[in-house]
Design an enzyme around this catalytic site. Structure first.
Site, PDB file in Angstrom:
ATOM      1  N   TYR A  54       0.855  -1.186   0.000  1.00 53.69           N
ATOM      2  CA  TYR A  54       0.000   0.000   0.000  1.00 53.69           C
ATOM      3  C   TYR A  54       0.895   1.241   0.000  1.00 53.69           C
ATOM      4  O   TYR A  54       1.496   1.600   1.018  1.00 53.69           O
ATOM      5  CB  TYR A  54      -0.919   0.028   1.211  1.00 53.69           C
ATOM      6  N   PRO A 204     -16.308  -3.205   2.218  1.00 53.49           N
ATOM      7  CA  PRO A 204     -17.660  -3.540   2.685  1.00 53.49           C
ATOM      8  C   PRO A 204     -18.729  -2.542   2.256  1.00 53.49           C
ATOM      9  O   PRO A 204     -19.925  -2.843   2.378  1.00 53.49           O
ATOM     10  CB  PRO A 204     -17.520  -3.575   4.210  1.00 53.49           C
ATOM     11  N   GLY A 206     -18.697  -1.378  -0.894  1.00 54.48           N
ATOM     12  CA  GLY A 206     -18.728  -1.486  -2.351  1.00 54.48           C
ATOM     13  C   GLY A 206     -17.995  -0.388  -3.084  1.00 54.48           C
ATOM     14  O   GLY A 206     -18.446   0.064  -4.128  1.00 54.48           O
TER      15      GLY A 206
END
Length: 330
Positions: A54, A204, A206
């Protein structure tokens, strides 16, 4: 806040998906990331989930800097990181689950995080050329060396989980899981529950579709990942935005933001589910916390799934290139 078990440790059911600390979904600053971590600490959110890739270590460095600036904070947080994604000499994405690679990358993560041990270390992508039993053994050796307390895998199939777990206890499997991505219900959710493994659900909400303010077309166009993601491309995007209007209306009727309802729905799908949304907004983080604290009845869950029935979302969750690595099992 409710807690969930990860490898024998109780952690908050809501965690932080720390990809958002590395400019992936938009520019941020260390100060802004610190504000999210401060808000999490105040709300009793203890699980922080990051990866060596990341921002090429930026997310881990940010977390490490926050820990250094807050003496005593390390004892109150459960830190997870991942490794296993690499690049070939010509820059192509590849996977390496060898002991030499995983230990070298974990050592780098520990240095950036400023800790001598992480609570959970995942295989970010399983390298199918190596038997998963051998990979589980490799990860177990890192536990024996005291560099991590528990192991996990990301985006693997239920059958792969069972094989790995037979060699060394797997504490968690990270997988995309939301009202728009229901694949884990085709065996992974069940296998995790049976084996006592946490299902750590990323994206979670979307990728903003399940919020009151979905990402704009301009921001999608400026983000290479989203711009090539089938669900964010036309005509799928317009179709998805139209469908979720009913979900947002239902959330408002229930007295929740859409994001809060999406989080609450996911956590009510099993007592072993941990949700790790990412955000760059303290206000949005408060909505996520509200979702973790919300109580839904069986009737509430049925209403949600009536508005957004399984299979409602237009477009694959990943493009062909983005699908390289995650295991498909249904």
């Amino acid at each position: 806040m409710r807690t969930r078990n990860i490898g024998g440790t109780q952690v908050s059911c809501l965690g932080i998906g720390a990809m958002s600390f590395a400019d992936f979904y938009g520019p941020t600053t260390e100060e802004n990331s610190f504000a999210i971590l401060d808000a999490a600490r105040a709300a009793g959110v203890t699980h922080i989930d990051t990866s060596n890739v990341y921002g090429m270590g930026r997310s881990e460095r940010t977390i490490g800097a926050w820990l250094a600036a807050n003496p005593g904070a390390r004892e109150g947080v459960h830190i997870a990181t991942k490794a296993g994604i690499t690049r070939t000499a010509d820059g192509q994405r590849a996977f390496d689950n060898s002991l030499a690679h995983m230990e070298h990358e974990l050592d780098g993560s520990l240095a950036r995080l400023g800790t001598d041990c992480v609570d959970l270390f995942y295989v970010h992508r399983y390298q199918a050329a190596i038997p998963v039993e051998d990979v589980a053994g490799t990860m177990g050796r890192l536990v024996e060396k005291g560099k991590c307390k528990a192991i996990g895998f990301s985006e693997i199939a239920p059958s792969t989980l069972r094989r790995a777990h037979a060699v060394h206890p797997v504490a968690a499997v990270q997988s995309e899981y939301s009202l728009s991505t229901r694949l884990p219900e085709m065996g992974l959710l069940q296998a995790c529950e049976e084996l006592g493994v946490a299902l750590v659900a990323f994206s979670p909400v979307g990728r903003s579709l399940l919020t009151d303010t979905p990402i704009t077309r301009e921001r999608i166009a400026a983000n290479p990942f989203l711009a090539s993601n089938p669900r964010m491309m036309e005509p799928n995007l317009s179709a998805n935005l139209k469908i979720v209007e009913g979900f947002r209306a239902l959330a408002a009727e229930m007295g929740l933001s859409a994001a809060a309802l999406a989080i609450a729905w996911g956590l009510h799908k099993g007592g072993h589910v941990v949700s790790i949304p990412g955000t760059r907004s303290v206000a949005h983080f408060a909505e996520l916390v509200a979702g973790a604290e919300a109580e839904l009845t069986a009737e509430d869950m049925a209403r949600v799934e009536t508005v957004l029935p399984i299979g409602w979302c237009h477009g694959d969750r990943y493009s062909r290139d983005q699908s390289v690595g995650p295991e498909n099992y249904c």
